[in-house]
Scaffold this motif. Structure first.
Motif, PDB file in Angstrom:
ATOM      1  N   ASP A 345      22.177 -12.108 -86.951  1.00 30.57           N
ATOM      2  CA  ASP A 345      21.220 -12.918 -85.913  1.00 30.57           C
ATOM      3  C   ASP A 345      20.761 -12.172 -84.915  1.00 30.57           C
ATOM      4  O   ASP A 345      21.475 -11.136 -84.200  1.00 30.57           O
ATOM      5  CB  ASP A 345      22.447 -14.005 -85.329  1.00 30.57           C
ATOM      6  CG  ASP A 345      21.706 -15.155 -84.401  1.00 30.57           C
ATOM      7  OD1 ASP A 345      20.603 -15.131 -84.225  1.00 30.57           O
ATOM      8  OD2 ASP A 345      22.407 -16.292 -84.469  1.00 30.57           O
ATOM      9  N   ALA A 437      19.835 -18.388 -97.796  1.00 35.34           N
ATOM     10  CA  ALA A 437      18.853 -17.737 -97.711  1.00 35.34           C
ATOM     11  C   ALA A 437      18.062 -17.099 -98.988  1.00 35.34           C
ATOM     12  O   ALA A 437      16.961 -16.337 -98.984  1.00 35.34           O
ATOM     13  CB  ALA A 437      19.028 -16.588 -96.807  1.00 35.34           C
ATOM     14  N   PRO A 461      25.157 -19.931 -90.806  1.00 38.45           N
ATOM     15  CA  PRO A 461      24.004 -19.556 -90.062  1.00 38.45           C
ATOM     16  C   PRO A 461      23.674 -18.176 -90.205  1.00 38.45           C
ATOM     17  O   PRO A 461      24.383 -17.231 -89.987  1.00 38.45           O
ATOM     18  CB  PRO A 461      23.998 -20.109 -88.575  1.00 38.45           C
ATOM     19  CG  PRO A 461      25.635 -20.011 -88.595  1.00 38.45           C
ATOM     20  CD  PRO A 461      26.168 -20.424 -89.839  1.00 38.45           C
ATOM     21  N   GLU A 464      17.934 -17.465 -86.704  1.00 33.62           N
ATOM     22  CA  GLU A 464      16.632 -17.699 -87.032  1.00 33.62           C
ATOM     23  C   GLU A 464      15.646 -16.402 -86.668  1.00 33.62           C
ATOM     24  O   GLU A 464      16.133 -15.680 -85.728  1.00 33.62           O
ATOM     25  CB  GLU A 464      15.865 -18.852 -86.290  1.00 33.62           C
ATOM     26  CG  GLU A 464      16.324 -20.056 -86.388  1.00 33.62           C
ATOM     27  CD  GLU A 464      15.749 -21.130 -85.747  1.00 33.62           C
ATOM     28  OE1 GLU A 464      14.932 -20.912 -84.755  1.00 33.62           O
ATOM     29  OE2 GLU A 464      15.831 -22.337 -86.050  1.00 33.62           O
ATOM     30  N   PRO A 465      14.652 -15.824 -87.173  1.00 33.79           N
ATOM     31  CA  PRO A 465      13.873 -14.849 -86.774  1.00 33.79           C
ATOM     32  C   PRO A 465      13.294 -15.081 -85.450  1.00 33.79           C
ATOM     33  O   PRO A 465      13.073 -15.728 -84.936  1.00 33.79           O
ATOM     34  CB  PRO A 465      12.522 -14.714 -87.965  1.00 33.79           C
ATOM     35  CG  PRO A 465      13.236 -15.797 -89.004  1.00 33.79           C
ATOM     36  CD  PRO A 465      13.989 -16.727 -88.358  1.00 33.79           C
ATOM     37  N   LEU A 478       7.858 -19.146 -88.689  1.00 35.93           N
ATOM     38  CA  LEU A 478       9.016 -19.779 -88.382  1.00 35.93           C
ATOM     39  C   LEU A 478       9.215 -21.378 -88.838  1.00 35.93           C
ATOM     40  O   LEU A 478      10.360 -21.680 -89.419  1.00 35.93           O
ATOM     41  CB  LEU A 478       9.351 -19.725 -87.014  1.00 35.93           C
ATOM     42  CG  LEU A 478      10.449 -20.415 -86.504  1.00 35.93           C
ATOM     43  CD1 LEU A 478      11.839 -19.582 -87.173  1.00 35.93           C
ATOM     44  CD2 LEU A 478      10.780 -20.251 -84.995  1.00 35.93           C
ATOM     45  N   ARG A 479       8.313 -21.966 -88.882  1.00 30.36           N
ATOM     46  CA  ARG A 479       8.042 -23.429 -89.263  1.00 30.36           C
ATOM     47  C   ARG A 479       8.447 -23.304 -90.682  1.00 30.36           C
ATOM     48  O   ARG A 479       9.236 -24.115 -91.346  1.00 30.36           O
ATOM     49  CB  ARG A 479       6.942 -24.283 -88.797  1.00 30.36           C
ATOM     50  CG  ARG A 479       6.791 -24.336 -87.206  1.00 30.36           C
ATOM     51  CD  ARG A 479       5.959 -25.481 -87.111  1.00 30.36           C
ATOM     52  NE  ARG A 479       4.603 -25.182 -87.278  1.00 30.36           N
ATOM     53  CZ  ARG A 479       3.797 -24.403 -86.408  1.00 30.36           C
ATOM     54  NH1 ARG A 479       4.195 -24.079 -85.188  1.00 30.36           N
ATOM     55  NH2 ARG A 479       2.508 -24.212 -86.915  1.00 30.36           N
ATOM     56  N   TRP A 481       9.778 -20.922 -92.488  1.00 35.22           N
ATOM     57  CA  TRP A 481      11.003 -20.587 -92.616  1.00 35.22           C
ATOM     58  C   TRP A 481      12.068 -21.829 -92.772  1.00 35.22           C
ATOM     59  O   TRP A 481      12.920 -21.922 -93.640  1.00 35.22           O
ATOM     60  CB  TRP A 481      11.624 -19.310 -92.166  1.00 35.22           C
ATOM     61  CG  TRP A 481      12.680 -18.884 -92.258  1.00 35.22           C
ATOM     62  CD1 TRP A 481      13.298 -17.841 -93.162  1.00 35.22           C
ATOM     63  CD2 TRP A 481      14.049 -19.175 -91.516  1.00 35.22           C
ATOM     64  NE1 TRP A 481      14.571 -17.682 -93.077  1.00 35.22           N
ATOM     65  CE2 TRP A 481      15.109 -18.451 -92.042  1.00 35.22           C
ATOM     66  CE3 TRP A 481      14.349 -19.933 -90.366  1.00 35.22           C
ATOM     67  CZ2 TRP A 481      16.325 -18.289 -91.632  1.00 35.22           C
ATOM     68  CZ3 TRP A 481      15.477 -20.002 -89.877  1.00 35.22           C
ATOM     69  CH2 TRP A 481      16.697 -19.434 -90.438  1.00 35.22           C
ATOM     70  N   ARG A 482      11.937 -22.670 -91.768  1.00 33.34           N
ATOM     71  CA  ARG A 482      12.781 -23.501 -91.344  1.00 33.34           C
ATOM     72  C   ARG A 482      12.551 -24.686 -92.516  1.00 33.34           C
ATOM     73  O   ARG A 482      13.669 -25.550 -92.944  1.00 33.34           O
ATOM     74  CB  ARG A 482      12.756 -24.351 -90.080  1.00 33.34           C
ATOM     75  CG  ARG A 482      13.190 -23.403 -88.678  1.00 33.34           C
ATOM     76  CD  ARG A 482      12.627 -24.110 -87.401  1.00 33.34           C
ATOM     77  NE  ARG A 482      13.002 -23.015 -86.583  1.00 33.34           N
ATOM     78  CZ  ARG A 482      12.825 -23.294 -85.171  1.00 33.34           C
ATOM     79  NH1 ARG A 482      11.851 -24.583 -84.962  1.00 33.34           N
ATOM     80  NH2 ARG A 482      13.060 -22.705 -84.378  1.00 33.34           N
ATOM     81  N   ARG A 485      14.624 -23.851 -95.954  1.00 32.06           N
ATOM     82  CA  ARG A 485      15.833 -24.076 -95.744  1.00 32.06           C
ATOM     83  C   ARG A 485      16.137 -25.391 -95.695  1.00 32.06           C
ATOM     84  O   ARG A 485      17.115 -25.820 -96.518  1.00 32.06           O
ATOM     85  CB  ARG A 485      16.430 -23.487 -94.518  1.00 32.06           C
ATOM     86  CG  ARG A 485      16.573 -22.013 -94.509  1.00 32.06           C
ATOM     87  CD  ARG A 485      16.724 -21.323 -92.920  1.00 32.06           C
ATOM     88  NE  ARG A 485      18.129 -21.769 -92.834  1.00 32.06           N
ATOM     89  CZ  ARG A 485      19.062 -20.827 -93.233  1.00 32.06           C
ATOM     90  NH1 ARG A 485      18.934 -19.603 -93.898  1.00 32.06           N
ATOM     91  NH2 ARG A 485      20.398 -21.051 -92.853  1.00 32.06           N
ATOM     92  N   GLU A 486      15.392 -26.535 -95.101  1.00 30.54           N
ATOM     93  CA  GLU A 486      15.692 -27.846 -95.296  1.00 30.54           C
ATOM     94  C   GLU A 486      15.499 -28.337 -96.743  1.00 30.54           C
ATOM     95  O   GLU A 486      16.186 -29.303 -97.058  1.00 30.54           O
ATOM     96  CB  GLU A 486      14.859 -28.263 -94.272  1.00 30.54           C
ATOM     97  CG  GLU A 486      15.165 -30.053 -94.086  1.00 30.54           C
ATOM     98  CD  GLU A 486      16.433 -30.202 -93.622  1.00 30.54           C
ATOM     99  OE1 GLU A 486      16.911 -31.247 -94.178  1.00 30.54           O
ATOM    100  OE2 GLU A 486      17.312 -29.307 -92.811  1.00 30.54           O
TER     101      GLU A 486
END
Length: 525
Positions: A345, A437, A461, A464-465, A478-479, A481-482, A485-486
């Protein structure tokens, strides 16, 4: 009337009285400071005010006068500083830190005696003085070379220099938890007289040196491992000087390895699946048995014990009623660890692999305390697994089997490994600790679901980058990547797999509490 004394006599009488008063008070007479001469009319010149010496903090933080009224022959104005052993320990720790950065030594040290630093300095001074005398033609420069030569002759050892010299070590303990101190005692064995010892430790990765204490023939080190794993402590080179301090010889000792166990997360909750094996335990079932929890009453059957009679129901129904107890069974659980990747992290510096094993260890101990059987599967570069067992020893066996998972990164492949059927007992509850991941973990979880075992995913967890402010490309990444995962969480929930999100630093029970609402179901084989 007596004649008035002269000015010199008055000054002498005043000085005599001051000396007598000082002697009576036990203090030294006050010396007159240099200044303008006193006149009979104005009297003695006033003495300028003396500034009080400042107070300096000593090693323990207490104030002490920088200048004290020491007795005759003692120096004043000496300042206190750190103690000698503390400075020596700090110097040795800094030297060992430089040796650790340079890496573990590969070539063995020389087994022969060689000149020490003191010898080299004295020889340098003598050589420079002799060369200068030859070049300049001044014979008096040879006196500068005679001094170091005399010191070398006086410090030259006799026949007491040791011929056998080696070192051994004792590490206590060899197995510990994260952050606990590890004490290393190194003993130098010799058959003669030796001087001081000068150690330098070259430690392995994951180990830090905190303190060094040097004795006459022993060196004590205190090291600490902040992360779990099987770590190599490294080696220590000790420069052993002879009694005169002119020659030295280096001995090396390897410290071996230590097993550092993770600090388990706080966990007490033990969710259970719908089907339990026919084995006595502490989990209440819906079937009638010989447990301690009353689940109802039923009519009396001849042969029942009278102490099981439920008298309120017997009186109300005018017939003998018997307490009905629920059966208590044990369960089988399997901990599946995702070691395919290790993410750190950026905000907190936490490692996802470290938190994975800490949470899994806490859950394992919770089930073992209830006399359940727990197994292990570690999916990574190598497939590591351990059949289900019970008892406190099983917890240590599970941790020891995965202490070297960080070394499996060089064996990673593109496909997920096949799971051994022997590692998954029938109807065993599988806890998958993963950071979600790596796409390959979805294939592994799908195979577990196909075998019919009830499955729970505990998300660790990964952090996040980091995104720089104002960088639109990083924000879009980043969006995405999220969203990925979702999508993985939604795919698991669509197949009926609950996903519990674990927060490092908090109790694992907070993530597992929603699973207690109902029993976890599985598929069919």
């Amino acid at each position: 009337m007596s004649p008035e004394p002269a000015a010199g006599q008055r000054r002498g009488g005043r000085a005599g009285r001051l000396a007598a008063q000082s002697a009576a008070l036990g203090t030294r007479p006050v010396r007159r400071l240099a200044g303008p001469a006193a006149s009979p009319a104005t009297g003695p010149a006033p003495r300028p005010a003396q500034k009080r010496p400042a107070r300096t903090a000593g090693p323990t933080g207490a104030g002490s006068d920088a200048r004290t009224d020491a007795g005759p022959g003692r120096r004043t104005g000496r300042r206190t500083g750190p103690a000698g052993p503390e400075r020596a320990s700090a110097r040795l720790v800094a030297r060992s830190a430089r040796a650790t950065l340079a890496g573990l030594p590969t070539a063995p040290p020389s087994p022969y005696w060689r000149p020490g630093e003191r010898t080299l300095r004295l020889l340098t001074v003598a050589t420079v003085a002799a060369v200068a005398a030859l070049i300049t033609g001044h014979p008096w420069l040879l006196a500068l070379a005679a001094g170091p030569a005399v010191l070398l002759a006086l410090a030259a050892p006799g026949n007491d220099r040791p011929s056998r010299l080696d070192a051994g070590n004792t590490v206590t303990p060899r197995r510990c938890l994260e952050g606990e101190p590890i004490t290393v005692r190194i003993t130098v064995r010799h058959d003669g007289r030796i001087g001081r010892l000068d150690p330098a430790a070259s430690l392995g990765p994951g180990v830090t040196l905190t303190a060094v204490t040097v004795g006459t023939s022993e060196v004590d080190l205190v090291v600490r491992a902040e992360r779990w794993g099987r770590w190599t402590l490294g080696s220590v080179d000790i420069d052993v000087y002879d009694a005169g301090g002119l020659a030295r010889r280096t001995v090396r000792t390897d410290l071996g390895t230590v097993d550092v166990f993770p600090e388990p997360s706080a966990a007490r909750l033990t969710p259970i699946p719908v089907r339990l094996p026919e084995r006595l335990g502490e989990h209440t079932t819906t079937h009638e048995g010989t447990g301690v929890e009353v689940v109802g009453v039923r009519p009396y059957v001849p042969g029942e014990r009278q102490r099981r009679i439920h008298w309120p129901s017997t009186t109300r129904r005018d017939a003998v009623q018997i307490n009905q107890f629920a059966a208590e069974r044990a369960t089988d659980a399997v901990v599946l660890l995702d070691t395919l990747a290790d993410f750190r992290d950026a905000a907190t510096g936490r490692s996802s692999l470290d938190e994975t094993l800490r949470a899994a260890t806490g859950l394992t101990r919770a089930y073992l305390r209830r006399h359940d059987r727990v197994g292990l599967i570690a999916v990574g570069g190598k497939l590591r697994w351990l059949t289900a067992g019970s008892g406190e020893r099983q917890s240590y066996r599970m941790v020891e089997s995965v202490l070297e998972v960080r070394q499996d990164r060089g064996h990673r492949g593109l496909l997920a490994p096949r799971l051994p059927v022997a590692a998954l007992p029938r109807h065993a509850l599988v806890y998958a600790f993963t950071s979600l991941a790596d796409q390959r973990i979805l294939d592994v979880l799908g195979r577990v679901r196909d075998l019919g075992n009830p499955l729970v995913v505990v998300e660790i967890p990964a952090g996040e980058p980091a995104v720089e402010p104002g960088d639109e490309i990083d924000a879009v990444a980043l969006r995405l990547w999220r969203a990925e995962r979702e999508a993985m969480r939604s795919a698991l929930r669509a197949r009926g797999v609950p996903v519990a999100r674990y927060t490092p630093g908090e109790a694992l029970d907070l993530a597992l509490a929603p699973l207690l609402r109902r029993r976890i179901g599985g598929g069919t084989r």
